[in-house]
Structure formats: C-alpha cells, structure tokens
Scaffold this motif. Structure first.
Motif, PDB file in Angstrom:
ATOM      1  N   ASN A  19       0.590  -1.429   0.196  1.00  0.00           N
ATOM      2  CA  ASN A  19       0.079  -0.061   0.440  1.00  0.00           C
ATOM      3  C   ASN A  19       0.839   0.848  -0.222  1.00  0.00           C
ATOM      4  OD1 ASN A  19      -2.671  -0.029  -0.053  1.00  0.00           O
ATOM      5  ND2 ASN A  19      -3.259  -1.835   1.574  1.00  0.00           N
ATOM      6  N   LEU A  20       1.758   1.140   0.626  1.00  0.00           N
ATOM      7  CA  LEU A  20       2.823   2.542   1.221  1.00  0.00           C
ATOM      8  C   LEU A  20       3.826   2.634  -0.892  1.00  0.00           C
ATOM      9  CD1 LEU A  20       5.204   2.773   3.238  1.00  0.00           C
ATOM     10  CD2 LEU A  20       6.147   3.455   1.129  1.00  0.00           C
ATOM     11  N   LEU A  21       3.676   1.754  -1.233  1.00  0.00           N
ATOM     12  CA  LEU A  21       4.090   1.942  -2.618  1.00  0.00           C
ATOM     13  C   LEU A  21       3.510   2.246  -3.668  1.00  0.00           C
ATOM     14  CD1 LEU A  21       7.012  -0.593  -2.115  1.00  0.00           C
ATOM     15  CD2 LEU A  21       7.793   0.856  -2.341  1.00  0.00           C
ATOM     16  N   SER A  22       2.344   1.700  -3.414  1.00  0.00           N
ATOM     17  CA  SER A  22       1.176   2.033  -5.103  1.00  0.00           C
ATOM     18  C   SER A  22       0.823   3.376  -4.590  1.00  0.00           C
ATOM     19  CB  SER A  22       0.024   1.309  -3.599  1.00  0.00           C
ATOM     20  OG  SER A  22      -0.694   1.989  -2.718  1.00  0.00           O
ATOM     21  N   SER A  23       1.003   4.484  -3.518  1.00  0.00           N
ATOM     22  CA  SER A  23       1.369   5.877  -4.041  1.00  0.00           C
ATOM     23  C   SER A  23       2.591   6.488  -4.649  1.00  0.00           C
ATOM     24  CB  SER A  23       1.012   6.446  -2.587  1.00  0.00           C
ATOM     25  OG  SER A  23       2.070   6.156  -1.962  1.00  0.00           O
ATOM     26  N   SER A  24       3.677   5.469  -4.375  1.00  0.00           N
ATOM     27  CA  SER A  24       5.168   6.323  -5.859  1.00  0.00           C
ATOM     28  C   SER A  24       5.586   5.500  -4.598  1.00  0.00           C
ATOM     29  CB  SER A  24       4.955   7.645  -4.762  1.00  0.00           C
ATOM     30  OG  SER A  24       5.593   7.502  -3.708  1.00  0.00           O
ATOM     31  N   ILE A  53      11.979  -7.895  -0.571  1.00  0.00           N
ATOM     32  CA  ILE A  53      13.023  -9.394  -1.537  1.00  0.00           C
ATOM     33  C   ILE A  53      12.811 -10.304  -2.150  1.00  0.00           C
ATOM     34  CG2 ILE A  53      15.087 -10.559  -1.935  1.00  0.00           C
ATOM     35  CD1 ILE A  53      15.871  -7.238  -1.189  1.00  0.00           C
ATOM     36  N   ARG A  54      11.400 -10.756  -1.148  1.00  0.00           N
ATOM     37  CA  ARG A  54      10.013 -12.170  -1.450  1.00  0.00           C
ATOM     38  C   ARG A  54       9.390 -10.886  -2.344  1.00  0.00           C
ATOM     39  NH1 ARG A  54       6.079 -13.154   1.287  1.00  0.00           N
ATOM     40  NH2 ARG A  54       6.481 -12.423   3.273  1.00  0.00           N
ATOM     41  N   LEU A  55       8.625  -9.816  -1.649  1.00  0.00           N
ATOM     42  CA  LEU A  55       8.258  -9.810  -2.983  1.00  0.00           C
ATOM     43  C   LEU A  55       8.819  -9.335  -4.655  1.00  0.00           C
ATOM     44  CD1 LEU A  55       6.286  -6.972  -0.679  1.00  0.00           C
ATOM     45  CD2 LEU A  55       5.073  -8.830  -1.510  1.00  0.00           C
ATOM     46  N   LYS A  56      10.011  -8.526  -4.465  1.00  0.00           N
ATOM     47  CA  LYS A  56      10.226  -8.638  -5.422  1.00  0.00           C
ATOM     48  C   LYS A  56      10.683 -10.190  -6.106  1.00  0.00           C
ATOM     49  CE  LYS A  56      14.744  -8.473  -7.164  1.00  0.00           C
ATOM     50  NZ  LYS A  56      15.850  -8.043  -7.400  1.00  0.00           N
ATOM     51  N   ASN A  57      10.773 -10.941  -5.901  1.00  0.00           N
ATOM     52  CA  ASN A  57      11.094 -12.255  -6.301  1.00  0.00           C
ATOM     53  C   ASN A  57       9.688 -12.791  -6.747  1.00  0.00           C
ATOM     54  OD1 ASN A  57      13.776 -11.849  -5.666  1.00  0.00           O
ATOM     55  ND2 ASN A  57      14.369 -13.837  -4.037  1.00  0.00           N
ATOM     56  N   LEU A  82       1.426  -7.138 -11.892  1.00  0.00           N
ATOM     57  CA  LEU A  82       1.425  -7.794 -10.851  1.00  0.00           C
ATOM     58  C   LEU A  82       0.935  -7.170  -9.773  1.00  0.00           C
ATOM     59  CD1 LEU A  82       0.579 -10.804 -10.752  1.00  0.00           C
ATOM     60  CD2 LEU A  82       2.978 -11.359  -9.982  1.00  0.00           C
ATOM     61  N   GLY A  83       2.039  -6.006  -8.684  1.00  0.00           N
ATOM     62  CA  GLY A  83       1.828  -6.098  -7.786  1.00  0.00           C
ATOM     63  C   GLY A  83       0.986  -5.067  -7.753  1.00  0.00           C
ATOM     64  N   GLU A  84       0.043  -4.443  -7.996  1.00  0.00           N
ATOM     65  CA  GLU A  84      -0.704  -3.783  -8.325  1.00  0.00           C
ATOM     66  C   GLU A  84      -2.027  -4.414  -8.356  1.00  0.00           C
ATOM     67  OE1 GLU A  84      -0.474  -1.064 -11.852  1.00  0.00           O
ATOM     68  OE2 GLU A  84       1.092   0.194 -11.317  1.00  0.00           O
ATOM     69  N   ARG A  88      -4.958  -4.048  -4.917  1.00  0.00           N
ATOM     70  CA  ARG A  88      -6.009  -3.916  -5.062  1.00  0.00           C
ATOM     71  C   ARG A  88      -6.803  -5.683  -4.800  1.00  0.00           C
ATOM     72  NH1 ARG A  88      -5.438  -2.845 -10.228  1.00  0.00           N
ATOM     73  NH2 ARG A  88      -5.421  -5.082 -11.230  1.00  0.00           N
ATOM     74  N   GLU A  89      -5.874  -6.738  -5.179  1.00  0.00           N
ATOM     75  CA  GLU A  89      -7.440  -7.681  -4.524  1.00  0.00           C
ATOM     76  C   GLU A  89      -7.414  -7.516  -2.528  1.00  0.00           C
ATOM     77  OE1 GLU A  89      -6.510 -10.000  -8.189  1.00  0.00           O
ATOM     78  OE2 GLU A  89      -5.361 -10.873  -6.108  1.00  0.00           O
TER      79      GLU A  89
END
Lengths: 107, 228
Positions: A19-24, A53-57, A82-84, A88-89
């Motif tokens: 959520n933090l990265l969803s804005s910028s 790192i896990r989210l990046k992988n 995919l992250g977006e 959202r989900e």
C-alpha cells in the motif's frame, strides 16, 4: 496475546508495504522510516528488507538503482502490474474482512 | 566523502549480518545486504549530512537491528512451506483426451463398403470396440468434466494443489475443437476465397479470447469472487 499481535503484525507488513508503494516509488530507508512512524506496527529493517526482496522475487515489485556520489546506489522499489493487482485484491479482501469482523464484534 | 574507518565499520556490520542470514538463498542474502548497506548510508546522509564521524556511524548502527535478528529471516518461510501436490484429475483428463481425437480421426477414415459385402473383423478390431471405442466416445465429456473438477479442487485447495493451466486446458480442449469445427464447416460451406481467411482469423481471435477469459476467471482469487 503478545504472540497473536506479533503474528498479526507480520501478516500485515506485506500489505502495508504494498500500500505504501502504491502511491509512489520509494527506497529502503524511506520505507522503513515511514513504517516505523506507524508505531503500532513496530517494524525494523530485519523484517522489512526480507519482505521487500521476497515481493521483488515474486514479481510484485521492481527495483531501479540510482547511483550516488557517496556510497552504493540507492535502490528504489515500485509496484509492477502484478503488484498493483495484488494490492488491489488485498485491499478488497481487507475491507470485506473488516466488515465481517465488525459484524461479529457487534454481536 | 566517508573515511576508510567508516567504510570498514559498515563492512564489519554487514559481515556480521551475513553470518546470520543462513536460511536465505545466496541471491536473497546479497540483496538484503545491499539494502542494509544503502540503508546505513542513507541514514548517515540524513542525520549527519556533513562529514560524519565513526561515533555518528555507531549511533546509526546502534539504532538498527543487531545482526542476530537476521537469523530468523527465511526460517519461518522454510518451516511453513508445505510442498504443493499436482492435482491428479487434470492429468487423468489429459491422458484420456487423445482417445477422443483418435475416434474423431477414425470416423474421418471410415471406408463405406457396398451393402451385402462381408467385412472381416480382426481380433484387434473386436478388442478395440470394447476398449478404445467407449474410451474415445466418452473422452470429450470426461476430459471437460475432469478439467472443471480440477479447477474447482485447485481453487479450493489454498495452494496445496497445483496444475491449474492443465485443468483449464482439459476444460477448453473439446469445447474449442467443437466450436472451431462448426465454424470452419460453416465457412467452407457458405463462403469462398478471402472470406475463408478472414473467418479463420476471427476464429483464432475468438479462441484466444475464450482461453484468456477462462484463465482469468479460473485464476481469480476465490475469496474476492465469492463475495462480489
């Protein structure tokens, strides 16, 4: 009770980071500082960086390295498509969960 | 510019962290260390913008997690991971499917003999009538049903079962073959020349749309869909 809170915080951290990265886009230190400012979460680098790192992988985040005159290049994290989709989900599910729990609490 | 002493101290802290990152892969370990290193430099820049000293660095590091904290990284993931199994239903479906195609091809190769002519039936043909024929006739229904059952099982397994692409393949194989067959038959019967090519192009587009749509529906998280 403490164990339950710890587990809950761990589970929510990924949700908070996305959520933090969803804005910028943001870099590690900034992400940690922002999460630290939410005192109720009680986060530190040793919990945040492995999740990043896990989210990046997993393909949810991408990294952009920006060279620095002093020290190593700063690594900016941002959401992939995919992250977006995942955030959202997660948000949709979170609101459903909150509604369901609040109904139970009223009873 | 940072002094060699500061750089050396940072490396020392990172080496200690690396010692405790035993439960992570080599790539993950490197990335975590890179991020911690950048974190330290960013913290120094922010808090002590002009010529930070070794004391300033120690102040920054003292506010960070002790290297021992990193020994838990990856441990929980490792313990919690249950190896996912491949769902058997779509595998049975995909093994059954060729019998149907074999029957379709056999029907296309049927030789019509004049009435009254006696046709010698070999033992293999007799065996085939009671084994391959029922399997082939049932294949379209079985393959599609097993695919649908597979999708349902995998979606409800909360990650314990895998093989969703195969289940979607089973589900769509025969419906798409039948649909394409009907369209191509109509095209060949009622159109000529350019329109046949245009028709085939549209059929391919339709197939792609069906596959993409089905995949999106099948791979959507169950919780969200149920509650919508």
């Amino acid at each position: 009770m403490n164990e339950w809170i710890t587990q809950l915080r761990k589970g929510l951290l990924e949700f908070c980071i996305l959520n933090l990265l969803s804005s910028s886009e943001s870099y590690g230190y900034e992400i940690v500082q922002k999460l630290k400012s939410m005192e109720v979460l009680v986060v530190t680098e040793s919990t945040v960086y492995p999740i990043l790192i896990r989210l990046k992988n997993d393909g949810c985040l991408k990294v952009r390295a920006v060279s620095s005159s002093e020290g190593p290049p700063r690594r900016y994290f941002s959401l992939t498509v995919l992250g977006e989709q995942r955030v959202r989900e997660m948000n949709e599910y979170w609101s459903l969960l909150c509604k369901a729990i609040s109904k139970l609490q009223k009873k | 510019m940072y002094s060699n002493e500061i750089i050396r101290e940072i490396k020392k802290y990172l080496a200690k962290v690396a010692e405790h990152l035993q439960n992570t892969s080599l790539g993950e370990k490197d990335e975590i260390l890179q991020n911690i290193e950048t974190h330290i430099y960013d913290a120094l820049k922010q808090r002590f913008p002009e010529n930070p000293t070794i004391e300033d660095l120690n102040a920054v590091i003292s506010e960070m997690d002790a290297p021992q904290f990193y020994s838990q990284v990856g441990k929980l993931d490792k313990d919690a991971k249950i190896p996912a199994k491949f769902c058997k239903l779509p595998v049975i479906g995909v093994l059954w499917a060729p019998f149907g195609i074999f029957i379709i091809l056999s029907i296309m190769c049927v030789q019509v003999v004049p009435a009254g002519e006696i046709v010698k039936v070999s033992i293999w043909q007799w065996i085939g009538r009671f084994t391959l024929l029922p399997l082939g006739v049932l294949a379209p229904f079985a393959c599609t049903t097993l695919g649908l059952m597979g999708i349902s099982k995998i979606r409800n397994s909360a990650g314990r079962l895998i093989g969703l692409p195969l289940a979607v393949f089973d589900t769509l194989l025969y419906p798409v073959i039948v649909l394409d067959g009907v369209f191509i038959y109509c095209l060949l019967m009622f159109t000529r020349g350019f329109w046949i090519f245009l028709g085939i192009f549209l059929i391919i587009l339709l197939d792609i749309f069906i596959v993409v749509f089905t995949w999106k529906v099948a791979s959507k998280p169950l919780n969200l869909q149920l509650n919508k």
